[in-house]
Design a protein around this motif. Structure first.
Motif, PDB file in Angstrom:
ATOM      1  N   GLY A   1       0.796  -1.220   0.000  1.00  0.00           N
ATOM      2  CA  GLY A   1       0.000   0.000   0.000  1.00  0.00           C
ATOM      3  C   GLY A   1       0.828   1.270   0.000  1.00  0.00           C
ATOM      4  O   GLY A   1       1.934   1.332  -0.539  1.00  0.00           O
ATOM      5  N   TRP A   2       0.279   2.277   0.646  1.00  0.00           N
ATOM      6  CA  TRP A   2       0.891   3.599   0.644  1.00  0.00           C
ATOM      7  C   TRP A   2       2.262   3.599   1.293  1.00  0.00           C
ATOM      8  O   TRP A   2       3.136   4.357   0.888  1.00  0.00           O
ATOM      9  CB  TRP A   2      -0.034   4.586   1.359  1.00  0.00           C
ATOM     10  N   TRP A   3       2.475   2.754   2.308  1.00  0.00           N
ATOM     11  CA  TRP A   3       3.741   2.795   3.036  1.00  0.00           C
ATOM     12  C   TRP A   3       4.913   2.311   2.191  1.00  0.00           C
ATOM     13  O   TRP A   3       6.069   2.541   2.556  1.00  0.00           O
ATOM     14  CB  TRP A   3       3.633   1.998   4.337  1.00  0.00           C
TER      15      TRP A   3
ATOM     16  N   SER B   1       4.899   3.247  -1.272  1.00  0.00           N
ATOM     17  CA  SER B   1       5.040   4.428  -2.135  1.00  0.00           C
ATOM     18  C   SER B   1       5.606   5.631  -1.376  1.00  0.00           C
ATOM     19  O   SER B   1       6.280   6.487  -1.961  1.00  0.00           O
ATOM     20  CB  SER B   1       3.678   4.806  -2.723  1.00  0.00           C
ATOM     21  N   HIS B   2       5.317   5.680  -0.069  1.00  0.00           N
ATOM     22  CA  HIS B   2       5.702   6.832   0.761  1.00  0.00           C
ATOM     23  C   HIS B   2       7.187   7.155   0.647  1.00  0.00           C
ATOM     24  O   HIS B   2       7.578   8.324   0.511  1.00  0.00           O
ATOM     25  CB  HIS B   2       5.328   6.519   2.216  1.00  0.00           C
ATOM     26  N   HIS B   3       8.053   6.138   0.675  1.00  0.00           N
ATOM     27  CA  HIS B   3       9.492   6.383   0.630  1.00  0.00           C
ATOM     28  C   HIS B   3       9.969   6.816  -0.760  1.00  0.00           C
ATOM     29  O   HIS B   3      10.941   7.551  -0.876  1.00  0.00           O
ATOM     30  CB  HIS B   3      10.255   5.141   1.089  1.00  0.00           C
ATOM     31  N   TYR B   4       9.268   6.371  -1.816  1.00  0.00           N
ATOM     32  CA  TYR B   4       9.608   6.832  -3.166  1.00  0.00           C
ATOM     33  C   TYR B   4       9.290   8.318  -3.309  1.00  0.00           C
ATOM     34  O   TYR B   4      10.079   9.083  -3.887  1.00  0.00           O
ATOM     35  CB  TYR B   4       8.843   6.027  -4.217  1.00  0.00           C
ATOM     36  N   VAL B   5       8.139   8.720  -2.769  1.00  0.00           N
ATOM     37  CA  VAL B   5       7.755  10.146  -2.822  1.00  0.00           C
ATOM     38  C   VAL B   5       8.729  10.975  -1.989  1.00  0.00           C
ATOM     39  O   VAL B   5       9.146  12.069  -2.402  1.00  0.00           O
ATOM     40  CB  VAL B   5       6.310  10.336  -2.313  1.00  0.00           C
ATOM     41  N   SER B   6       9.121  10.452  -0.822  1.00  0.00           N
ATOM     42  CA  SER B   6      10.074  11.164   0.042  1.00  0.00           C
ATOM     43  C   SER B   6      11.445  11.296  -0.631  1.00  0.00           C
ATOM     44  O   SER B   6      12.125  12.306  -0.470  1.00  0.00           O
ATOM     45  CB  SER B   6      10.224  10.427   1.379  1.00  0.00           C
ATOM     46  N   THR B   7      11.852  10.269  -1.387  1.00  0.00           N
ATOM     47  CA  THR B   7      13.114  10.333  -2.135  1.00  0.00           C
ATOM     48  C   THR B   7      13.058  11.460  -3.158  1.00  0.00           C
ATOM     49  O   THR B   7      14.000  12.250  -3.295  1.00  0.00           O
ATOM     50  CB  THR B   7      13.386   8.997  -2.860  1.00  0.00           C
ATOM     51  N   PHE B   8      11.932  11.544  -3.876  1.00  0.00           N
ATOM     52  CA  PHE B   8      11.766  12.592  -4.884  1.00  0.00           C
ATOM     53  C   PHE B   8      11.792  13.974  -4.226  1.00  0.00           C
ATOM     54  O   PHE B   8      12.459  14.894  -4.710  1.00  0.00           O
ATOM     55  CB  PHE B   8      10.440  12.388  -5.630  1.00  0.00           C
TER      56      PHE B   8
ATOM     57  N   THR C   1       8.569  -2.147  11.254  1.00  0.00           N
ATOM     58  CA  THR C   1       8.047  -0.875  11.747  1.00  0.00           C
ATOM     59  C   THR C   1       7.850   0.050  10.554  1.00  0.00           C
ATOM     60  O   THR C   1       8.581  -0.026   9.572  1.00  0.00           O
ATOM     61  CB  THR C   1       9.027  -0.225  12.743  1.00  0.00           C
ATOM     62  N   VAL C   2       6.847   0.912  10.617  1.00  0.00           N
ATOM     63  CA  VAL C   2       6.555   1.838   9.514  1.00  0.00           C
ATOM     64  C   VAL C   2       6.430   3.255  10.060  1.00  0.00           C
ATOM     65  O   VAL C   2       6.313   3.472  11.264  1.00  0.00           O
ATOM     66  CB  VAL C   2       5.254   1.444   8.772  1.00  0.00           C
ATOM     67  N   GLU C   3       6.437   4.243   9.121  1.00  0.00           N
ATOM     68  CA  GLU C   3       6.334   5.645   9.528  1.00  0.00           C
ATOM     69  C   GLU C   3       4.888   6.096   9.729  1.00  0.00           C
ATOM     70  O   GLU C   3       4.624   7.273   9.899  1.00  0.00           O
ATOM     71  CB  GLU C   3       7.004   6.549   8.483  1.00  0.00           C
ATOM     72  N   GLY C   4       3.959   5.166   9.668  1.00  0.00           N
ATOM     73  CA  GLY C   4       2.554   5.528   9.821  1.00  0.00           C
ATOM     74  C   GLY C   4       1.850   4.663  10.845  1.00  0.00           C
ATOM     75  O   GLY C   4       2.459   4.172  11.787  1.00  0.00           O
ATOM     76  N   PHE C   5       0.544   4.465  10.625  1.00  0.00           N
ATOM     77  CA  PHE C   5      -0.286   3.715  11.573  1.00  0.00           C
ATOM     78  C   PHE C   5      -0.964   2.580  10.832  1.00  0.00           C
ATOM     79  O   PHE C   5      -1.621   2.800   9.813  1.00  0.00           O
ATOM     80  CB  PHE C   5      -1.333   4.645  12.199  1.00  0.00           C
TER      81      PHE C   5
ATOM     82  N   THR D   1      -4.625   7.454   4.575  1.00  0.00           N
ATOM     83  CA  THR D   1      -4.321   6.068   4.933  1.00  0.00           C
ATOM     84  C   THR D   1      -4.522   5.852   6.434  1.00  0.00           C
ATOM     85  O   THR D   1      -5.123   4.850   6.856  1.00  0.00           O
ATOM     86  CB  THR D   1      -2.877   5.700   4.546  1.00  0.00           C
ATOM     87  N   THR D   2      -4.020   6.777   7.247  1.00  0.00           N
ATOM     88  CA  THR D   2      -4.188   6.671   8.705  1.00  0.00           C
ATOM     89  C   THR D   2      -5.660   6.763   9.082  1.00  0.00           C
ATOM     90  O   THR D   2      -6.156   5.992   9.919  1.00  0.00           O
ATOM     91  CB  THR D   2      -3.394   7.783   9.419  1.00  0.00           C
ATOM     92  N   LEU D   3      -6.372   7.699   8.454  1.00  0.00           N
ATOM     93  CA  LEU D   3      -7.802   7.875   8.736  1.00  0.00           C
ATOM     94  C   LEU D   3      -8.597   6.626   8.374  1.00  0.00           C
ATOM     95  O   LEU D   3      -9.519   6.225   9.104  1.00  0.00           O
ATOM     96  CB  LEU D   3      -8.335   9.077   7.950  1.00  0.00           C
ATOM     97  N   LYS D   4      -8.213   5.983   7.268  1.00  0.00           N
ATOM     98  CA  LYS D   4      -8.897   4.760   6.834  1.00  0.00           C
ATOM     99  C   LYS D   4      -8.734   3.649   7.870  1.00  0.00           C
ATOM    100  O   LYS D   4      -9.697   2.950   8.205  1.00  0.00           O
ATOM    101  CB  LYS D   4      -8.331   4.314   5.487  1.00  0.00           C
ATOM    102  N   VAL D   5      -7.511   3.486   8.388  1.00  0.00           N
ATOM    103  CA  VAL D   5      -7.247   2.447   9.394  1.00  0.00           C
ATOM    104  C   VAL D   5      -8.061   2.720  10.660  1.00  0.00           C
ATOM    105  O   VAL D   5      -8.701   1.814  11.220  1.00  0.00           O
ATOM    106  CB  VAL D   5      -5.733   2.387   9.738  1.00  0.00           C
TER     107      VAL D   5
END
Length: 335
Positions: A185-187, A189-196, A254-258, A318-322
């Motif tokens: 999921g998003w977690w 893609s999150h690191h690819y976006v952060s790299t950019f 471990t991830v940077e989200g929830f 993503t956090t809100l969905k969880v």
């Protein structure tokens, strides 16, 4: 006449050498057998998947004209099919397979499958330690740049470190996914976006626009590192307990989200996470305002504004969905 000492030593070495050759010969034979077994298992899994795909289509057609008893049977079969798919996923974690597009671009066609549990767990633990150490380094780096060294050179070093860190994370996560880690999921893609984003920050030239956003970005980086440290500390303990109870996979990270498994015991992290998400939105709004100024000539300003907006939307939704799913399940359970 007794043999010279060197002759005796040489004969011992030669005898060990002969044994080594025999052992290596057995090893080569076993390796060949292992390779053949891997090929057989991979082919069997592919065949099973094709059969399951065909039977799924048949079941969908049969479901349209079936009575209640047949529908229940179809539902049971579909449940078993899903269980088989999960078993195939676990099996493939111990079989060589082709790398995805990203790993092929970065590493080439190199087999990155780790065949033993010990090797997988060691790599996962090393990945977690890398994240922890780099989070601490980045926190102190941002503090140094913000409070002690207002220099473009140190800013560039810090931004380059961010690019290298996120690039390395994406590679390591891809290797872990190849070896059975269920990151999705998003977690991912999150690191690819952060790299950019870090790459764009690195190319942003010195100027009034950069200085207007610099302090805000460094303060955000300090807060983000602090929250990531909190998450690592509490998530690693929670994962350890859940693994001991058999409720989580040994390669969960471990991830940077929830995520859903954090609901029990880690909900106190949510305010910190939501504050960080809205800080990303604030960064985006600030950059959009800077991009609207007549003096703004750098393309990086608008691009960073868009990227921070994407990060905010991805993280927040993503956090809100969880949280929404967990609250719904709790309400249904109470009813």
């Amino acid at each position: 006449m007794s043999k010279p000492k060197f002759q005796t030593e040489w004969e011992e070495i030669d005898e060990e050498y002969q044994q080594l050759q025999e052992t290596h010969k057995v090893y080569r034979q076993k390796l060949e057998e292992l390779t053949n077994l891997q090929t057989t298992c991979s082919s069997a899994i592919s065949k099973q998947r094709k059969c399951l795909k065909d039977i799924r289509l048949s079941l969908n057609k049969c479901a349209q004209d079936s009575d209640e008893k047949q529908l229940q049977l179809i539902l049971d079969i579909k449940t078993q099919m899903k269980e088989k798919e999960n078993v195939f996923f676990d099996m493939e974690a111990y079989l060589p397979k082709k790398n995805g597009l990203y790993l092929n671009l970065v590493l080439g066609n190199v087999n990155v499958t780790l065949l033993s549990n010990q090797a997988k767990f060691a790599y996962k633990d090393e990945y977690e330690k890398f994240k922890l150490y780099m989070t601490i380094i980045l926190m102190f780096g941002a503090i140094t740049c913000l409070f002690f060294l207002n220099s473009r050179v140190t800013d560039e070093i810090f931004n380059f470190l961010l690019v290298w860190y996120y690039c390395t994370l994406t590679i390591r996560e891809s290797i872990l996914m190849t070896n059975g880690s269920r990151i999705k999921g998003w977690w991912v893609s999150h690191h690819y976006v952060s790299t950019f984003l870090s790459g764009v920050m690195l190319t942003w030239p010195e100027g009034p626009m950069y200085q207007m956003f610099r302090s805000q970005f460094l303060a955000f980086s300090i807060y983000q590192s602090f929250v990531q440290f909190l998450q690592y500390y509490y998530q690693s303990g929670c994962l350890y307990r859940l693994r001991a109870l058999g409720e989580r996979n040994q390669l969960d990270l471990t991830v940077e989200g929830f995520q859903s498994w954090m609901w029990r015991g880690l909900t106190f992290l949510l305010p910190f996470l939501f504050f960080g998400h809205f800080w990303q939105l604030y960064n985006s709004v600030t950059l959009f305002r800077l991009a609207a100024l007549e003096d703004c000539k750098e393309w990086q300003v608008f691009m960073l504004a868009l990227t921070f907006l994407v990060l905010f939307l991805g993280n927040f939704l993503t956090t809100l969905k969880v949280v929404h799913q967990k609250i719904q399940k709790k309400v249904q359970k109470n009813d």
